[in-house]
Design an enzyme around this catalytic site. Sequence first.
Site, PDB file in Angstrom:
ATOM      1  N   ALA A 246       0.779  -1.682  -0.374  1.00 37.57           N
ATOM      2  CA  ALA A 246      -0.362  -0.061   0.122  1.00 37.57           C
ATOM      3  C   ALA A 246       0.807   1.506   0.051  1.00 37.57           C
ATOM      4  CB  ALA A 246      -0.773  -0.029   1.430  1.00 37.57           C
ATOM      5  N   ALA A 247       1.912   1.284  -0.144  1.00 35.66           N
ATOM      6  CA  ALA A 247       2.953   2.460   0.184  1.00 35.66           C
ATOM      7  C   ALA A 247       2.409   3.472  -1.836  1.00 35.66           C
ATOM      8  CB  ALA A 247       4.371   2.118  -0.014  1.00 35.66           C
ATOM      9  N   GLY A 248       2.455   2.578  -2.886  1.00 34.10           N
ATOM     10  CA  GLY A 248       2.319   3.128  -3.496  1.00 34.10           C
ATOM     11  C   GLY A 248       0.300   3.943  -4.049  1.00 34.10           C
ATOM     12  N   ASP A 249      -0.047   2.975  -2.554  1.00 41.05           N
ATOM     13  CA  ASP A 249      -1.268   3.545  -3.260  1.00 41.05           C
ATOM     14  C   ASP A 249      -1.420   4.953  -1.730  1.00 41.05           C
ATOM     15  OD1 ASP A 249      -2.470   1.426  -4.782  1.00 41.05           O
ATOM     16  OD2 ASP A 249      -2.827   0.487  -2.711  1.00 41.05           O
TER      17      ASP A 249
HETATM   18  O1  RIB Z   1      -1.660  -2.173  -3.568  1.00 44.40           O
HETATM   19  C1  RIB Z   1      -1.736  -3.097  -2.196  1.00 44.40           C
HETATM   20  C2  RIB Z   1      -2.588  -3.586  -2.844  1.00 44.40           C
HETATM   21  O2  RIB Z   1      -2.668  -4.549  -3.869  1.00 44.40           O
HETATM   22  C3  RIB Z   1      -3.091  -4.722  -1.798  1.00 44.40           C
HETATM   23  O3  RIB Z   1      -3.915  -4.078  -0.559  1.00 44.40           O
HETATM   24  C4  RIB Z   1      -4.248  -6.298  -2.330  1.00 44.40           C
HETATM   25  O4  RIB Z   1      -5.505  -5.572  -2.229  1.00 44.40           O
HETATM   26  C5  RIB Z   1      -3.704  -5.844  -4.079  1.00 44.40           C
HETATM   27  O5  RIB Z   1      -5.587  -4.913  -4.193  1.00 44.40           O
END
Ligand code: RIB
Length: 302
Positions: A246-249
């Site tokens: 989730a760092a990219g998110d």
């Molecule tokens: O970017 C991380 C996410 O990628 C995770 O939470 C997983 O669900 C996938 O979608």
Amino acid sequence: MPVDIVVVGSCNLDLVVNVEHIPQVGQTVLGGDLQRIPGGKGANQAVAAARLEKSVAIVGRIGDDESGSLLQKNLEDNDVNIDYLFSSTGVPTGVALIAVQGDGDNTIVVSPGANSKLTPEDVIAAPPIAEAQVVLLQAEIPIETVLAAAEIAKGIVIWNPAPAPNEIVPLELLDLVDVLIPNKKELELLAGTKNATNLDSIVEMVQTFPCSSTIVTLGEQGAVVVASNEAVHIPAPDITPVDTTAAGDSFCAAIAASLVEGKDLIKAAQWAVQVGSATTLVAGAQPSLPTPKEVHQRLKDR
Ligand code: RIB
């Protein structure tokens, strides 16, 4: 009132196991206890933007199962508007199988389930997309739905092409994108070449896209902002990650939040690199997404 940011994207339940080393093909390894953690690139980016103090809505699909209820409640608890979170009958909620190894790197296998049922008609039925200042898109839902959302958006369109789409990306989508945020692998797949080896080659590849600005994320090396024929490298703080999930998110959400605040792309990327780095210091997708105060605290304490 219109929200600042609308995320059109996926919701997954992450099934996470910590391992010493990610197994090779044909190998079995023993790991820690199974953890069930709210995730999905769409939901992660929505929660991350809400923690960065922006008003956020999500347009997505869950199944009518226990995981769907858990993810819906989690979004509500994080102040994400779920008026356009649709439920599909008889379809499972998306699931991600994640192995996280000792140095924080991971592998992820996604079973999209209800995410694959999010249609262009669903986004047409969601007026907040046209009203939002920023529309944030990824690639865990059908590409035609991503395109429909970009067509409807009147604000800034950010597309994080993650995971790298297997199918050919419609050129009209790239035309509609204001800020493209790929990592190196996604950049290579989009450009159809395998040579994102240095800054010059990255800039050259980016310049083949019609979008006005691109930010390439480089993990521990930070990010490169390419806009108006200029490339600026933003280094990352020197940290030891616990879990890079989730760092990219959170990086993408921080760009969106900064653009809502009127920051320019360089300032936005400087903040996003800090937010992404702080995310890697805590385990799990959504548990790791920081508030602005937590970004400063985690980087100070490292
Ligand atoms: O970017 C991380 C996410 O990628 C995770 O939470 C997983 O669900 C996938 O979608």
